[in-house]
Design a protein around this motif. Structure first.
Motif, PDB file in Angstrom:
ATOM      1  N   ARG A  25      41.711  41.781  -4.984  1.00  0.00           N
ATOM      2  CA  ARG A  25      42.115  42.739  -3.941  1.00  0.00           C
ATOM      3  C   ARG A  25      43.481  43.312  -4.291  1.00  0.00           C
ATOM      4  NH1 ARG A  25      45.153  41.610   0.837  1.00  0.00           N
ATOM      5  NH2 ARG A  25      44.868  39.365   0.480  1.00  0.00           N
ATOM      6  N   PRO A  26      43.604  44.641  -4.315  1.00  0.00           N
ATOM      7  CA  PRO A  26      44.877  45.231  -4.743  1.00  0.00           C
ATOM      8  C   PRO A  26      45.961  45.140  -3.662  1.00  0.00           C
ATOM      9  CG  PRO A  26      43.351  46.957  -4.120  1.00  0.00           C
ATOM     10  CD  PRO A  26      42.574  45.672  -4.054  1.00  0.00           C
ATOM     11  N   VAL A  27      47.203  45.139  -4.110  1.00  0.00           N
ATOM     12  CA  VAL A  27      48.310  45.268  -3.175  1.00  0.00           C
ATOM     13  C   VAL A  27      48.460  46.732  -2.780  1.00  0.00           C
ATOM     14  CG1 VAL A  27      49.681  43.247  -3.817  1.00  0.00           C
ATOM     15  CG2 VAL A  27      49.916  45.352  -5.139  1.00  0.00           C
ATOM     16  N   SER A  28      49.096  46.955  -1.633  1.00  0.00           N
ATOM     17  CA  SER A  28      49.402  48.308  -1.170  1.00  0.00           C
ATOM     18  C   SER A  28      50.802  48.308  -0.579  1.00  0.00           C
ATOM     19  CB  SER A  28      48.375  48.771  -0.124  1.00  0.00           C
ATOM     20  OG  SER A  28      48.400  47.933   1.015  1.00  0.00           O
ATOM     21  N   PRO A  29      51.454  49.468  -0.499  1.00  0.00           N
ATOM     22  CA  PRO A  29      52.866  49.509  -0.100  1.00  0.00           C
ATOM     23  C   PRO A  29      53.132  49.063   1.332  1.00  0.00           C
ATOM     24  CG  PRO A  29      52.211  51.555  -1.181  1.00  0.00           C
ATOM     25  CD  PRO A  29      50.957  50.792  -0.915  1.00  0.00           C
ATOM     26  N   ASP A  30      52.107  49.090   2.194  1.00  0.00           N
ATOM     27  CA  ASP A  30      52.338  48.822   3.608  1.00  0.00           C
ATOM     28  C   ASP A  30      52.022  47.392   4.034  1.00  0.00           C
ATOM     29  OD1 ASP A  30      49.652  49.070   3.155  1.00  0.00           O
ATOM     30  OD2 ASP A  30      49.240  50.354   4.890  1.00  0.00           O
ATOM     31  N   LEU A  31      51.799  46.486   3.074  1.00  0.00           N
ATOM     32  CA  LEU A  31      51.470  45.111   3.424  1.00  0.00           C
ATOM     33  C   LEU A  31      52.642  44.429   4.137  1.00  0.00           C
ATOM     34  CD1 LEU A  31      49.654  43.787   0.215  1.00  0.00           C
ATOM     35  CD2 LEU A  31      48.630  44.544   2.378  1.00  0.00           C
ATOM     36  N   ARG A  32      52.296  43.530   5.071  1.00  0.00           N
ATOM     37  CA  ARG A  32      53.312  42.682   5.695  1.00  0.00           C
ATOM     38  C   ARG A  32      53.663  41.562   4.708  1.00  0.00           C
ATOM     39  NH1 ARG A  32      52.674  40.576  11.223  1.00  0.00           N
ATOM     40  NH2 ARG A  32      54.751  41.406  11.641  1.00  0.00           N
ATOM     41  N   HIS A  33      54.882  41.049   4.843  1.00  0.00           N
ATOM     42  CA  HIS A  33      55.411  40.165   3.799  1.00  0.00           C
ATOM     43  C   HIS A  33      56.430  39.213   4.411  1.00  0.00           C
ATOM     44  CE1 HIS A  33      56.163  39.283  -0.434  1.00  0.00           C
ATOM     45  NE2 HIS A  33      57.467  39.382  -0.227  1.00  0.00           N
ATOM     46  N   ARG A  34      56.473  37.996   3.914  1.00  0.00           N
ATOM     47  CA  ARG A  34      57.543  37.081   4.318  1.00  0.00           C
ATOM     48  C   ARG A  34      58.806  37.487   3.554  1.00  0.00           C
ATOM     49  NH1 ARG A  34      55.140  33.143   7.378  1.00  0.00           N
ATOM     50  NH2 ARG A  34      53.119  32.294   6.735  1.00  0.00           N
ATOM     51  N   VAL A  35      59.829  37.912   4.292  1.00  0.00           N
ATOM     52  CA  VAL A  35      60.998  38.518   3.641  1.00  0.00           C
ATOM     53  C   VAL A  35      62.158  37.546   3.457  1.00  0.00           C
ATOM     54  CG1 VAL A  35      60.369  40.831   4.401  1.00  0.00           C
ATOM     55  CG2 VAL A  35      61.933  39.457   5.809  1.00  0.00           C
ATOM     56  N   GLY A  36      61.953  36.275   3.765  1.00  0.00           N
ATOM     57  CA  GLY A  36      62.940  35.255   3.454  1.00  0.00           C
ATOM     58  C   GLY A  36      64.304  35.530   4.049  1.00  0.00           C
TER      59      GLY A  36
ATOM     60  N   VAL B 212      58.734  38.041   9.091  1.00  0.00           N
ATOM     61  CA  VAL B 212      57.697  38.827   8.415  1.00  0.00           C
ATOM     62  C   VAL B 212      58.000  40.299   8.686  1.00  0.00           C
ATOM     63  CG1 VAL B 212      55.231  39.395   8.367  1.00  0.00           C
ATOM     64  CG2 VAL B 212      55.965  37.003   8.615  1.00  0.00           C
ATOM     65  N   SER B 213      57.892  41.142   7.662  1.00  0.00           N
ATOM     66  CA  SER B 213      58.188  42.557   7.847  1.00  0.00           C
ATOM     67  C   SER B 213      57.429  43.378   6.815  1.00  0.00           C
ATOM     68  CB  SER B 213      59.700  42.804   7.729  1.00  0.00           C
ATOM     69  OG  SER B 213      60.055  44.122   8.101  1.00  0.00           O
ATOM     70  N   THR B 214      57.670  44.666   6.819  1.00  0.00           N
ATOM     71  CA  THR B 214      57.171  45.566   5.783  1.00  0.00           C
ATOM     72  C   THR B 214      58.366  46.221   5.103  1.00  0.00           C
ATOM     73  OG1 THR B 214      57.061  47.471   7.271  1.00  0.00           O
ATOM     74  CG2 THR B 214      55.070  46.081   7.095  1.00  0.00           C
TER      75      THR B 214
END
Length: 365
Positions: free
Chosen positions: A36-47, A234-236
């Motif tokens: 499954r490809p990544v996309s720019p709008d994924l949510r992410h754990r931003v530490g 978690v953010s984008t």
């Protein structure tokens, strides 16, 4: 971004804003098994980007007169930082990591100090209380004397700031930050997780633990109570760019508060490098390109870099779904990895159209 993926990162994605234009891009996969490809709008754990949000919340209370930057933390939290240390360590020292309190992470994940990743799995669903983690840091041998330079970066500091927020506002820190920082900034895809899973579209997050996990292990499902107000958000990438643009424009805290946040001191980071650190903000000077403000972040399997130029006209937020990719050589040292070079080139292109002679180091190295 393609070069970062080819160098070994499963997926990289981000957003760059410059001169009123926005570029979003991604390369690689969010799941190495399915492709499954990544996309720019994924949510992410931003530490540790979370630390800027927590610092902004504290500065709001400074503006209201409920917190004094140079007040001893023992005035507010004598049960957590008792005795002479509580009298010597100030709120400012917690914000700029000059308190001398060591990081609790080595004690919460003890097996990592003996070359075993067992603690990572042992703590996957463990629910830590902030006071429990703070005690681990406060009871450990001091990293330095309060106020001495360079400071020593420590997550213990930011958990104490979370407890301080709760004491002075009567509201749980994560709830206060959500109401008064995240919502104030109009961030729609940013928040503290309510459980071990990330809500909404996101990537898997692969941890290599400096070669202890080969192949890297997916830790996208993880109880983030170990990180709390220091690193749990978690953010984008779009939300991060919006947040830092508003913060540096004086629209989250006052201009006077922002001036305090941008007073830097040298601080020794967890990877041993020395950074210029303010109150929840890194200062990064890129020769030939300008001065940037922001933060990087690293949690198990997820890395983030978010920087905004001081004139607000150039922004970069980049996420990767692999961390601690550099394994030691037979001598025990960690040689440069192709990912480090590829990320440095990506940051240079994103911040300066490739004209930078250097940039921020990669948080996962």
């Amino acid at each position: 971004m393609d070069a970062v993926h080819r160098a070994g990162v499963p997926g990289v994605y981000g957003e760059v804003r410059t001169g009123g234009r926005t570029w979003r891009g991604a390369s690689g996969v969010a799941d190495v098994e399915t492709g499954r490809p990544v996309s720019p709008d994924l949510r992410h754990r931003v530490g540790s980007v979370t630390k800027t949000f927590t610092a902004a919340a504290v500065m709001q209370q400074v503006e209201r007169g409920r917190i004094r930057l140079d007040a001893p933390i023992g005035d507010h939290l004598p049960d957590l930082v008792p005795g002479e240390r509580g009298r010597k360590i100030t709120v400012r020292m917690l914000l700029n990591h000059t308190s001398g309190l060591p990081d609790y992470i080595a004690h919460a994940f003890p097996s990592l100090q003996t070359g075993s990743p067992a603690s990572l799995d042992d703590n996957r669903f463990r629910r830590f209380r902030p006071a429990e983690l703070i005690r681990l840091g406060v009871s450990a041998p001091p990293a330095s004397e309060p106020g001495s330079l360079p400071g020593v970066y420590s997550n213990t500091n930011t958990l104490l700031l979370g407890e301080l927020l709760e004491r002075v506002t009567g509201t749980p820190a994560q709830e206060y930050i959500t109401r008064n920082v995240i919502r104030r900034a109009g961030l729609r895809d940013t928040g503290f997780p309510s459980g071990p899973s990330v809500d909404g579209p996101h990537s898997r997050m692969y941890e290599a633990a400096f070669g202890l996990l080969d192949p890297p292990r997916d830790y996208s499902v993880y109880d983030m109570s170990w990180a709390g107000t220091g690193a749990a958000l978690v953010s984008t990438m779009a939300d991060l760019n919006r947040f830092y643009a508003l913060l540096l424009d004086g629209r989250i805290v006052s201009r006077a508060s922002l001036e305090q946040m941008q007073r830097t001191v040298p601080v020794r980071a967890l990877d041993g490098t020395t950074v210029q650190y303010g109150l929840g903000l890194h200062k990064v000077t890129v020769p030939g390109c300008g001065t940037f403000w922001g933060h990087d972040g690293s949690v198990w399997g997820a890395g983030t870099m978010s920087l905004t130029r001081d004139d607000g006209r150039r922004q970069m937020s980049v996420a990767v779904n692999l961390q601690r990719w550099t394994a030691p050589d037979p001598s025990g040292s960690r040689p440069p990895h192709p990912v480090d070079k590829a990320l440095a080139e990506l940051y240079g292109e994103a911040m300066c159209d490739g004209t930078a002679s250097g940039g921020p180091h990669a948080s996962g190295s």
